[in-house]
Scaffold this active site. Structure first.
Site, short mmCIF file in Angstrom:
data_model
loop_
_atom_site.label_atom_id
_atom_site.label_comp_id
_atom_site.label_asym_id
_atom_site.label_seq_id
_atom_site.Cartn_x
_atom_site.Cartn_y
_atom_site.Cartn_z
N ARG A 18 0.83 -1.21 0.00
CA ARG A 18 0.00 0.00 0.00
C ARG A 18 0.86 1.26 0.00
NH1 ARG A 18 1.20 2.02 4.24
NH2 ARG A 18 0.12 3.85 3.51
N GLY A 19 0.16 2.41 -0.09
CA GLY A 19 0.85 3.69 -0.22
C GLY A 19 0.89 4.01 -1.71
N ARG A 60 -6.85 -0.85 -7.48
CA ARG A 60 -7.32 0.19 -6.54
C ARG A 60 -7.73 1.40 -7.37
NH1 ARG A 60 -4.47 1.30 -1.00
NH2 ARG A 60 -6.58 1.93 -0.48
N CYS A 125 -2.11 9.21 8.47
CA CYS A 125 -1.88 7.98 7.72
C CYS A 125 -0.38 7.68 7.61
CB CYS A 125 -2.52 8.05 6.33
SG CYS A 125 -2.68 6.40 5.57
N ASP A 194 -2.94 10.76 -2.62
CA ASP A 194 -3.13 9.63 -3.54
C ASP A 194 -3.38 10.15 -4.94
OD1 ASP A 194 -3.99 8.64 -0.71
OD2 ASP A 194 -3.52 6.85 -1.88
N ASN A 204 -6.78 12.24 -0.43
CA ASN A 204 -5.86 11.51 0.45
C ASN A 204 -6.70 10.71 1.44
OD1 ASN A 204 -3.12 10.92 1.30
ND2 ASN A 204 -3.52 12.17 3.10
N LYS A 205 -6.01 9.99 2.31
CA LYS A 205 -6.67 9.10 3.26
C LYS A 205 -7.85 9.77 3.95
CE LYS A 205 -5.72 5.72 3.71
NZ LYS A 205 -6.35 4.62 2.94
P1 RI2 Z 1 2.82 7.91 -0.35
C1 RI2 Z 1 -1.89 6.10 1.16
O1 RI2 Z 1 -2.99 5.35 0.72
C2 RI2 Z 1 -2.28 7.21 2.12
O2 RI2 Z 1 -3.52 7.81 1.80
C3 RI2 Z 1 -1.11 8.14 1.94
O3 RI2 Z 1 -1.35 9.43 2.44
C4 RI2 Z 1 -0.98 8.11 0.43
O4 RI2 Z 1 -1.22 6.74 0.07
C5 RI2 Z 1 0.31 8.59 -0.14
O5 RI2 Z 1 1.36 7.75 0.25
P2 RI2 Z 1 -3.24 3.81 1.22
O6 RI2 Z 1 -2.54 2.94 0.20
O7 RI2 Z 1 2.74 7.69 -1.82
O8 RI2 Z 1 -2.74 3.63 2.61
O9 RI2 Z 1 3.30 9.30 -0.02
O10 RI2 Z 1 -4.73 3.65 1.11
O11 RI2 Z 1 3.63 6.84 0.35
#
Ligand code: RI2
Length: 309
Positions: A18-19, A60, A125, A194, A204-205
Site C-alpha cells: 500500500r501507499g 485500486r 496515515c 493519492d 488523500n486518506k
Molecule cells: P505515499 C496512502 O494510501 C495514504 O492515503 C497516503 O497518504 C498516500 O497513500 C500517499 O502515500 P493507502 O494505500 O505515496 O494507505 O506518499 O490507502 O507513500
C-alpha cells in the site's frame, strides 16, 4: 496471467502492498516481470500487455499514481520486433521506479525547507512523501515533534509512528478524532496524496479533509507532499476521482451489528483553498497550479493529448 503479476495485483488489492507511491512502483515492476517472462508472439505480447494493464489499474481505483505508472511504461513502448518491445517495457519500468525514488528524496529536501527550525508537526496515515519531509527536517537539525493519527480503520499510523521513532524523532500517536483537540499545539500539518485533481483538490486518506478544516480554523499551514505522478490527467477532461469504498469488515464485524449498515470510504477530497502548498519534486507549488503540472509535466491537455508522464 503470470503468477508474479497476480501476486502483486492481489497484494495491492488486499493492501498488503500500500501507499500511493509504492503501489505505482510495484505496478511498474509487474510490467517489467511481464516483459521479462513473456514467451509467445509479438502479437500476443501486445494483446497480453493490454490485459495486464487493465488488471493492474483495476486493483485500486483512487490512487492515480498506479495508473500513471502503468501509462508511463505502456506509452513508451517502442520496437520493431518483440525483443525491442520487451526491452523498452523493462527500461521504462526501471526508469519509473528510479524516478519515483529520486522524487521522494527531492521532496524531502524541498519539504524540509517549509518546516520551521522548531516545530510541532501533525501528519495523517502513512505517506512516504510526507515522511521524507519530516525525516529530512529532523536530519537538517530542526527541533521537531510529531503528532500522528492512528488512522482508522487500517491503522497505517502505526507504521508512521514506528518509522519516526526509529529515526529518533519525538512522536505522539493520537486517535483520528483528537486532531482538533491538539491543533492548537501544531505549527504545520504535513500529509501525502493519492491523487491531485486539476482544480488542486487533494485526495488523500479519509479524514484528511477534516484535518485541513481544523488547520484552516486554527490558521495552521497545511502542506501536501506529492510526486508529480500523483496528479490526475483525466480530471482535466472532467472525470471525477472515484473514491474507493472498502469492505465494512475493516471497521467491525457486521455480524455483531445485525441491524446496522456500514460505509467505509477510504479517501476524501480536500479543496485547494485549505492547502497552502504542494511539495513536488519539481518545486513547491500552489494547489492552483495543478493544471499546469498536468499540462507541462504530463503533456496532457484538454485537447486530448495522451498522458505521457
Ligand atoms: P505515499 C496512502 O494510501 C495514504 O492515503 C497516503 O497518504 C498516500 O497513500 C500517499 O502515500 P493507502 O494505500 O505515496 O494507505 O506518499 O490507502 O507513500
Amino acid at each position: 496471467m503470470d503468477e508474479k503479476i497476480v501476486e502483486i495485483a492481489e497484494g495491492i488489492k488486499s493492501m498488503e502492498i500500500r501507499g500511493a507511491g509504492r503501489i505505482a512502483r510495484v505496478a511498474a515492476l509487474a510490467l517489467k516481470y511481464f516483459a521479462e517472462d513473456f514467451s509467445g508472439t509479438e502479437e500476443d505480447f501486445l494483446k497480453e500487455i493490454e490485459r495486464v494493464k487493465e488488471y493492474l489499474i483495476s486493483t485500486r481505483p483512487t490512487a492515480v499514481s498506479l495508473k500513471n505508472a502503468v501509462y508511463f511504461v505502456i506509452n513508451r513502448m517502442r520496437g520493431e520486433n518483440l525483443e525491442e518491445l520487451r526491452k523498452s517495457v523493462i527500461r521504462s519500468a526501471e526508469e519509473f521506479i528510479k524516478r519515483s525514488k529520486e522524487a521522494l528524496k527531492i521532496i524531502g529536501k524541498y519539504g524540509s525547507g517549509r518546516i520551521p527550525e522548531e516545530a510541532t508537526i501533525l501528519t495523517h496515515c502513512n505517506s512516504s512523501a510526507a515522511l521524507a519531509t519530516i525525516i529530512q527536517a529532523h536530519r537538517d537539525g530542526k527541533r521537531i515533534k510529531v503528532f500522528n493519527t492512528e488512522t482508522r480503520p487500517w491503522f497505517q499510523g502505526h507504521i508512521t509512528a514506528k518509522t519516526l521513532a526509529k529515526e529518533g524523532i519525538d512522536v505522539t500517536m493520537i486517535v483520528d478524532s483528537a486532531v482538533r483537540y491538539f491543533m492548537r499545539e501544531v505549527d504545520i500539518v504535513v500529509v501525502g496524496a493519492d491523487t491531485i485533481a486539476s482544480n488542486g483538490a487533494v485526495i488523500n486518506k479519509i479524514g484528511t479533509s477534516q484535518i485541513a478544516l481544523a488547520a484552516h480554523e486554527a490558521r495552521v499551514p497545511f502542506i501536501v507532499c506529492a510526486e508529480t505522478y500523483k496528479f490526475s490527467p483525466e480530471t482535466v477532461i472532467g472525470k471525477l476521482v472515484k473514491i474507493e469504498e472498502r469492505d465494512p469488515r475493516e471497521i467491525a464485524d457486521p455480524k455483531d451489528f445485525p441491524e446496522v449498515k456500514f460505509r467505509n470510504p477510504v479517501f476524501d477530497a480536500t479543496p485547494p483553498e485549505y492547502v497552502d502548498a504542494i511539495v513536488t519534486e519539481i518545486g513547491v507549488i500552489s494547489p492552483y497550479l495543478a493544471y499546469e503540472i498536468i499540462k507541462e509535466v504530463m503533456n496532457f491537455g484538454a485537447e486530448g493529448k495522451k498522458n505521457r508522464y
